[in-house]
Design a protein around this motif. Structure first.
Motif, PDB file in Angstrom:
ATOM      1  N   UNK B  31      95.811 -31.023 -50.665  1.00 48.67           N
ATOM      2  CA  UNK B  31      95.596 -29.920 -51.603  1.00 48.67           C
ATOM      3  C   UNK B  31      96.661 -28.848 -51.424  1.00 48.67           C
ATOM      4  N   UNK B  32      96.951 -28.503 -50.167  1.00 43.81           N
ATOM      5  CA  UNK B  32      97.918 -27.432 -49.896  1.00 43.81           C
ATOM      6  C   UNK B  32      99.299 -27.822 -50.421  1.00 43.81           C
ATOM      7  N   UNK B  33      99.709 -29.062 -50.119  1.00 39.94           N
ATOM      8  CA  UNK B  33     101.035 -29.501 -50.580  1.00 39.94           C
ATOM      9  C   UNK B  33     101.097 -29.609 -52.096  1.00 39.94           C
ATOM     10  N   UNK B  34     100.064 -30.227 -52.673  1.00 40.31           N
ATOM     11  CA  UNK B  34     100.039 -30.441 -54.121  1.00 40.31           C
ATOM     12  C   UNK B  34     100.094 -29.101 -54.859  1.00 40.31           C
ATOM     13  N   UNK B 171      97.008 -22.815 -33.561  1.00 39.55           N
ATOM     14  CA  UNK B 171      98.297 -23.496 -33.351  1.00 39.55           C
ATOM     15  C   UNK B 171      98.618 -24.399 -34.523  1.00 39.55           C
ATOM     16  N   UNK B 172      97.585 -24.957 -35.173  1.00 44.00           N
ATOM     17  CA  UNK B 172      97.834 -25.812 -36.341  1.00 44.00           C
ATOM     18  C   UNK B 172      98.516 -25.000 -37.443  1.00 44.00           C
ATOM     19  N   UNK B 177     103.482 -24.581 -40.253  1.00 44.85           N
ATOM     20  CA  UNK B 177     104.146 -23.485 -40.969  1.00 44.85           C
ATOM     21  C   UNK B 177     103.401 -23.116 -42.250  1.00 44.85           C
ATOM     22  N   UNK B 178     102.134 -22.829 -42.117  1.00 47.76           N
ATOM     23  CA  UNK B 178     101.317 -22.516 -43.287  1.00 47.76           C
ATOM     24  C   UNK B 178     101.769 -21.246 -43.991  1.00 47.76           C
ATOM     25  N   UNK B 201      93.600 -20.415 -53.578  1.00 46.83           N
ATOM     26  CA  UNK B 201      93.320 -21.833 -53.354  1.00 46.83           C
ATOM     27  C   UNK B 201      94.149 -22.375 -52.192  1.00 46.83           C
ATOM     28  N   UNK B 202      95.436 -21.985 -52.143  1.00 45.71           N
ATOM     29  CA  UNK B 202      96.298 -22.461 -51.054  1.00 45.71           C
ATOM     30  C   UNK B 202      95.873 -21.815 -49.727  1.00 45.71           C
ATOM     31  N   UNK B 203      95.475 -20.555 -49.798  1.00 45.38           N
ATOM     32  CA  UNK B 203      94.939 -19.868 -48.620  1.00 45.38           C
ATOM     33  C   UNK B 203      93.781 -20.667 -48.027  1.00 45.38           C
ATOM     34  N   UNK B 204      92.847 -21.010 -48.893  1.00 41.31           N
ATOM     35  CA  UNK B 204      91.667 -21.753 -48.473  1.00 41.31           C
ATOM     36  C   UNK B 204      92.065 -23.133 -47.943  1.00 41.31           C
ATOM     37  N   UNK B 205      92.969 -23.808 -48.688  1.00 41.81           N
ATOM     38  CA  UNK B 205      93.377 -25.150 -48.280  1.00 41.81           C
ATOM     39  C   UNK B 205      94.034 -25.136 -46.901  1.00 41.81           C
ATOM     40  N   UNK B 206      94.864 -24.112 -46.620  1.00 43.50           N
ATOM     41  CA  UNK B 206      95.526 -24.072 -45.310  1.00 43.50           C
ATOM     42  C   UNK B 206      94.524 -23.765 -44.191  1.00 43.50           C
ATOM     43  N   UNK B 207      93.514 -22.933 -44.498  1.00 39.13           N
ATOM     44  CA  UNK B 207      92.453 -22.697 -43.502  1.00 39.13           C
ATOM     45  C   UNK B 207      91.735 -23.997 -43.168  1.00 39.13           C
ATOM     46  N   UNK B 208      91.361 -24.719 -44.234  1.00 33.29           N
ATOM     47  CA  UNK B 208      90.652 -25.981 -44.047  1.00 33.29           C
ATOM     48  C   UNK B 208      91.542 -26.988 -43.311  1.00 33.29           C
ATOM     49  N   UNK B 209      92.809 -26.977 -43.646  1.00 31.05           N
ATOM     50  CA  UNK B 209      93.786 -27.867 -43.011  1.00 31.05           C
ATOM     51  C   UNK B 209      93.787 -27.608 -41.501  1.00 31.05           C
ATOM     52  N   UNK B 210      93.860 -26.343 -41.135  1.00 29.68           N
ATOM     53  CA  UNK B 210      93.862 -25.991 -39.710  1.00 29.68           C
ATOM     54  C   UNK B 210      92.534 -26.375 -39.058  1.00 29.68           C
ATOM     55  N   UNK B 211      91.435 -26.203 -39.776  1.00 27.45           N
ATOM     56  CA  UNK B 211      90.121 -26.614 -39.251  1.00 27.45           C
ATOM     57  C   UNK B 211      90.108 -28.116 -38.947  1.00 27.45           C
ATOM     58  N   UNK B 212      90.571 -28.908 -39.937  1.00 28.15           N
ATOM     59  CA  UNK B 212      90.542 -30.366 -39.779  1.00 28.15           C
ATOM     60  C   UNK B 212      91.513 -30.810 -38.692  1.00 28.15           C
ATOM     61  N   UNK B 213      92.656 -30.124 -38.601  1.00 25.67           N
ATOM     62  CA  UNK B 213      93.634 -30.428 -37.565  1.00 25.67           C
ATOM     63  C   UNK B 213      93.032 -30.200 -36.183  1.00 25.67           C
TER      64      UNK B 213
END
Lengths: 105, 320
Positions: B31-34, B171-172, B177-178, B201-213
Motif C-alpha cells: 500500500x505504501x509503495x503503490x 527501527x523499521x 526510510x518511511x 493513507x501513506x502515514x497509516x500504511x507506513x505505521x502498519x508496515x512498521x508494526x508488521x515488520x
C-alpha cells in the motif's frame, strides 16, 4: 551561553558582562540570562541581590528539547513516527478489550 | 489533447477517494509503495498537463512567437484550448509552484530541527536514546542516520518482549526510510490537492508496515498488538492532554488509528490482492500515457502552425 558554560561556578549578570567584555548593556545580559533560564537551558540561584546562572544539566536540556519538539505541532515532520497514535477517550474500553484479546493469544 | 489533458485531475480525484481503503485492504508495504508511486506520477502528470494548457497561450503571445518559427494566428485557430483555460492553468501552475516550495522549505527546516535534536540526544546511528520524560511515547528521528527515542515511562510500563516490539517498530521506520514516502506524497499533494487523502493513507500504511515488520522480527503479531494496546492504555491514563488529539475527533468518527492498528494485528494478515494493485497501476499508466500523448499533440500543434507560416511566406515574394 558559552561564558556561563565555561565558568566553573554560577555567574551573576555583572560577571557575565565582564566575561563578555563587549559594550553590552547590563539589562540586555540580565534579560538574556533570564530568558535562557525560562527555557530551561540555565538554572539560577540567588546570590545576594542578584541571581547567579549556571548551565542546566544536559539530560534536563535534552528532555526539555524533546518536549518542545513534541509540543510544537510540526513534530510529525521532525519526528518520523510516534509509536502511539491518537485515541478517542471513548475508545479506551475498546482498547482494553483488544489488549485482553491479544493477551489470550 | 482535449480529454487526455484533464485525465490527471480525474485520476487524482479517484485516487484520493480510494486511498484510505487501499491503505487498509492491501499489505502495508504494498500500500505504501503503490500510493507513493501513484501519487508522485499523477501529481507530475497534473503539472505537465497544466503546463501544456498554459503554453498554448504563451505561444500565442507575439513576443514569444517571434522567437519560434510558428504563426500566432495559425496557432490560435488550431488550438483547442480556450484562452481562459490557459490563463487558469497558468495561474494554477504558479500556485502549485508556491505550495510545493513551501512544503520543501518546511521540510528542510524540520530536517534541520531533527538534526539538532539528534545532536542534542547524542548516541550513534540507529542508537536507542532513553529520555527521562513523563510522557509515554517513543519515536524515530530520521536524521544523522537515525535515532530511536523512547521515554523511560513507556519502557517501564511494558514487559521485555513488548519493549522489543516498540524498538523493532521504530527501527523499521528508519530502515525502510518511511520519511521519504511521507515527503514524496506530501509534495504530490501540494502539486495536486485532490491527492491530499494520500498523505494520511501513506502515514497509516507506513505505521502498519512498521508494526508488521516488528511482528516479523519478533515472530509474533500478538506481541506487537499487546505492546500497542498496553502502551496506549498507559498513555491514556498518564496524560490525556499531550498524547491524544481529542478535540479534532467526534464520537461518530471512524475508529482511531491506534484501534485500527491493533485490530489489524489481531486479524489475519492482509491478502495480496494483485488484481487491485494492477487496477491502480493501470489507472496511473493510463494517466501518464495520456499525458505523454497529449504532449505529443501539443508539439504537433506548434509544428502544424509552423507549416502554415511556410506556406504563406512565399506569397509576397512571388507578387512584388
Amino acid at each position: 551561553m558559552a561564558a556561563v558554560t565555561g565558568a566553573d561556578r554560577p555567574l551573576t549578570p555583572a560577571e557575565v558582562l565582564t566575561e563578555l567584555g563587549g559594550d553590552l548593556a547590563y539589562t540586555t545580559v540580565m534579560t538574556t540570562l533570564a530568558r535562557l533560564q525560562e527555557k530551561g537551558v540555565l538554572t539560577r540561584e540567588r546570590v545576594g541581590r542578584a541571581f547567579a546562572y549556571a548551565p542546566a544539566d544536559s539530560a534536563a536540556v535534552t528532555a526539555r528539547r524533546m518536549r518542545d519538539v513534541l509540543n510544537t505541532g510540526d513534530d510529525r515532520e521532525v519526528v518520523l513516527a510516534r509509536f502511539l497514535d491518537e485515541l478517542h477517550p471513548d475508545e479506551v474500553p475498546l482498547l482494553a478489550r483488544l489488549l485482553h484479546e491479544a493477551e489470550g493469544r | 489533447m482535449h480529454v487526455a489533458v484533464y485525465l490527471p485531475l480525474l485520476s487524482g480525484a479517484l485516487l484520493g477517494l480510494v486511498a484510505q481503503r487501499l491503505a487498509r485492504l492491501l499489505p502495508p508495504a504494498t500500500a505504501a509503495w503503490l500510493l507513493t508511486c501513484a501519487g508522485v506520477l499523477v501529481a507530475t502528470a497534473t503539472s505537465f498537463a497544466l503546463a501544456m494548457l498554459a503554453v498554448t497561450l504563451v505561444g500565442e503571445a507575439a513576443p514569444i512567437a517571434a522567437l519560434g518559427p510558428w504563426s500566432t494566428t495559425a496557432l490560435e485557430a488550431a488550438s483547442p484550448v480556450p484562452d481562459a483555460t490557459s490563463v487558469l492553468a497558468g495561474l494554477a501552475l504558479l500556485v502549485i509552484a508556491v505550495l510545493a516550495g513551501r512544503v520543501a522549505i518546511r521540510r528542510a527546516k524540520a530536517a534541520a530541527a531533527a538534526r539538532r535534536l539528534c545532536a542534542a540526544l547524542g548516541g550513534g546511528p540507529g542508537d536507542l536514546v532513553v529520555v527521562d520524560d513523563p510522557a509515554v511515547d517513543a519515536f524515530a528521528v530520521p536524521a544523522l542516520r537515525g535515532r530511536v527515542v523512547a521515554s523511560r515511562a513507556l519502557l517501564a510500563s511494558l514487559p521485555a518482549d513488548e519493549r522489543r516490539a516498540v524498538l523493532a517498530h521504530e527501527s523499521a521506520h528508519l530502515r525502510h526510510r518511511h520519511h521519504r514516502h511521507r515527503l514524496a506524497v506530501e509534495l504530490a499533494a501540494a502539486m495536486n490537492p485532490l491527492l491530499r487523502p494520500l498523505v494520511d493513507a501513506v502515514d497509516y500504511a507506513t505505521e502498519r508496515w512498521a508494526d508488521e515488520d516488528a511482528a516479523a522480527a519478533l515472530g509474533s503479531r500478538a506481541v506487537v498488538a499487546r505492546a500497542l494496546a498496553r502502551a496506549g492504555l498507559r498513555a491514556a491514563a498518564a496524560d490525556r492532554r499531550t498524547v491524544w488529539g481529542v478535540a479534532s475527533m467526534s464520537a461518530t468518527a471512524d475508529p482511531s488509528r491506534l484501534i485500527l492498528r491493533v485490530e489489524a494485528l489481531l486479524a489475519p494478515a492482509a491478502r495480496r490482492r494483485p488484481g487491485l494493485v494492477c487496477a491502480v497501476a493501470m489507472l496511473v499508466i493510463l494517466t501518464v500515457g495520456a499525458t505523454v500523448e497529449a504532449q505529443r499533440d501539443s508539439e504537433d500543434l506548434f509544428e502544424d502552425s509552423t507549416v502554415t507560416v511556410a506556406v504563406h511566406q512565399p506569397g509576397p515574394a512571388l507578387n512584388p
